[in-house]
Scaffold this motif. Structure first.
Motif, PDB file in Angstrom:
ATOM      1  N   SER A  91      -8.685 -40.796  25.931  1.00 28.91           N
ATOM      2  CA  SER A  91      -7.534 -39.734  26.845  1.00 28.91           C
ATOM      3  C   SER A  91      -8.490 -39.170  27.889  1.00 28.91           C
ATOM      4  N   THR A  92      -8.112 -39.536  29.306  1.00 25.51           N
ATOM      5  CA  THR A  92      -8.607 -37.717  30.344  1.00 25.51           C
ATOM      6  C   THR A  92      -6.927 -37.333  30.100  1.00 25.51           C
ATOM      7  N   VAL A  93      -6.568 -37.431  29.789  1.00 21.93           N
ATOM      8  CA  VAL A  93      -4.799 -36.280  29.406  1.00 21.93           C
ATOM      9  C   VAL A  93      -4.943 -35.032  29.874  1.00 21.93           C
ATOM     10  N   PRO A  94      -4.919 -34.540  30.595  1.00 22.57           N
ATOM     11  CA  PRO A  94      -5.519 -32.327  30.202  1.00 22.57           C
ATOM     12  C   PRO A  94      -3.774 -32.666  28.803  1.00 22.57           C
ATOM     13  N   VAL A  95      -4.584 -31.170  28.573  1.00 22.02           N
ATOM     14  CA  VAL A  95      -3.787 -30.448  27.084  1.00 22.02           C
ATOM     15  C   VAL A  95      -3.863 -29.020  27.285  1.00 22.02           C
ATOM     16  N   ARG A  96      -3.075 -28.560  27.457  1.00 22.36           N
ATOM     17  CA  ARG A  96      -2.680 -27.227  27.228  1.00 22.36           C
ATOM     18  C   ARG A  96      -2.655 -26.885  25.352  1.00 22.36           C
ATOM     19  N   LEU A  97      -2.399 -25.680  24.663  1.00 23.85           N
ATOM     20  CA  LEU A  97      -1.709 -25.581  23.454  1.00 23.85           C
ATOM     21  C   LEU A  97      -1.919 -24.584  23.273  1.00 23.85           C
ATOM     22  N   LEU A  98      -0.662 -23.744  23.000  1.00 25.20           N
ATOM     23  CA  LEU A  98      -0.273 -22.678  23.093  1.00 25.20           C
ATOM     24  C   LEU A  98       0.044 -22.392  21.268  1.00 25.20           C
ATOM     25  N   TYR A  99      -1.045 -21.421  20.142  1.00 24.78           N
ATOM     26  CA  TYR A  99      -0.367 -21.613  19.141  1.00 24.78           C
ATOM     27  C   TYR A  99      -0.360 -20.467  18.646  1.00 24.78           C
ATOM     28  N   SER A 100       1.415 -20.615  18.316  1.00 21.06           N
ATOM     29  CA  SER A 100       1.336 -18.098  17.579  1.00 21.06           C
ATOM     30  C   SER A 100       1.531 -18.774  16.307  1.00 21.06           C
ATOM     31  N   SER A 101      -0.288 -18.308  16.262  1.00 25.95           N
ATOM     32  CA  SER A 101       0.023 -17.133  14.368  1.00 25.95           C
ATOM     33  C   SER A 101       0.487 -16.306  13.806  1.00 25.95           C
ATOM     34  N   ARG A 102       0.622 -15.824  12.721  1.00 21.79           N
ATOM     35  CA  ARG A 102       0.529 -14.349  12.451  1.00 21.79           C
ATOM     36  C   ARG A 102      -0.477 -13.700  13.068  1.00 21.79           C
ATOM     37  N   SER A 103      -2.044 -13.857  12.011  1.00 18.43           N
ATOM     38  CA  SER A 103      -3.000 -13.671  12.197  1.00 18.43           C
ATOM     39  C   SER A 103      -3.938 -15.003  12.373  1.00 18.43           C
ATOM     40  N   TRP A 104      -4.869 -14.615  12.569  1.00 12.10           N
ATOM     41  CA  TRP A 104      -6.017 -15.001  12.983  1.00 12.10           C
ATOM     42  C   TRP A 104      -6.738 -15.299  11.193  1.00 12.10           C
ATOM     43  N   ALA A 105      -6.343 -14.738  10.191  1.00 11.46           N
ATOM     44  CA  ALA A 105      -6.423 -15.735   8.796  1.00 11.46           C
ATOM     45  C   ALA A 105      -5.372 -16.956   8.948  1.00 11.46           C
ATOM     46  N   ASP A 106      -4.415 -16.987   9.641  1.00 13.96           N
ATOM     47  CA  ASP A 106      -3.240 -18.074   9.302  1.00 13.96           C
ATOM     48  C   ASP A 106      -3.278 -19.347  10.486  1.00 13.96           C
TER      49      ASP A 106
END
Length: 254
Positions: free
Chosen positions: A142-157
């Motif tokens: 698929s060529t549907v454009p996507v933006r993902l906003l991902y909230s985490s506590r830290s980079w290790a999480d």
């Protein structure tokens, strides 16, 4: 395929663990072999039931991590006071068996015909069903454009960190780390808020056509407070409520 299956119409099936992959210190992905698995849609979930030697049973719902057409897998975050997650993350090994029921859900799903552009918003382990959607999009070409906003506590999480780091045409991944950031971090370093949404979200007029069925399609999954904040911010930004799909859970962190 039981795309809109109701629990009462589903039966428990025996699932055998095929592999266990560590995603973070507290998160594992388990691949499951279910002989009569009917297939699933991106965004659905399954119930998992464990039975102790004394007959005591405990069950929990887990989002499906794999794309349609891939072997069934679930990603589980360990909750210290949980009845099911400690076993799945600390003790389950290849060859172990448990019961599953599903797939379940017909609302929080994405198919190629649903179009886009897609705005995916994840808090903590809320990334799991969104990962299924991303993998489904990739498998379809698929060529549907996507933006993902991902909230985490830290980079290790960050769950699926190496996978999300892989470049993918038409997919932009934006991280925010709410508690701890690595040296030199230049990304977001706070909880998702109205200003962040206005900077990351697709414009409300993005996508083909006009009218009630047009514009970006948003999926938000995570703890209740995260999802409520995100949904309110999207509405304030101009998104139509019918184009915002949400799935929430109680504890666990963003």
């Amino acid at each position: 395929m039981a795309g809109t299956a109701v629990r009462g119409r589903l039966t428990w099936q025996t699932a055998t663990v095929g592999s266990v992959v560590s995603e973070t210190a507290r998160v594992r992905t388990l691949s499951l072999s279910v002989p009569d698995w009917a297939g699933h849609r991106a965004g659905q979930h399954v119930d998992v039931r464990l039975t102790a030697e004394d007959g005591y049973q405990a069950e929990r719902a887990y989002s499906i991590a794999s794309a349609p057409g891939e072997p069934l897998s679930i990603t589980v975050e360990r909750l210290d006071d949980g009845e099911v997650s400690p076993y799945l993350t600390d003790e389950a090994r290849a060859g172990d068996q448990m019961e599953v029921r599903g797939p379940i859900g017909g609302y929080f799903v994405w198919d190629a015909l649903d179009g886009g552009p897609l705005l995916l918003l994840a808090g903590g382990s809320g990334i799991v069903p969104l990962r299924s959607m991303l993998r489904h999009r990739e498998r379809l070409g698929s060529t549907v454009p996507v933006r993902l906003l991902y909230s985490s506590r830290s980079w290790a999480d960050v769950i699926y960190r190496s996978e999300l780091d892989q470049p993918s045409d038409g997919v932009a991944v934006i991280h925010t780390l709410t508690r701890q950031q690595p040296p030199g971090w230049t990304g977001y370093a706070r909880r998702v808020d109205q200003r962040m949404i206005s900077e990351v979200a697709w414009p409300v007029d993005a996508g083909p056509g006009a009218g009630p069925g047009a514009g970006p399609l948003a999926y938000a999954c995570g703890p209740t407070s995260f999802v409520e904040t995100v949904a309110s911010a999207l509405v304030a930004f101009g998104y139509q409520t019918r184009r915002i799909r949400t799935e929430r859970f109680g504890a666990s962190g963003q």
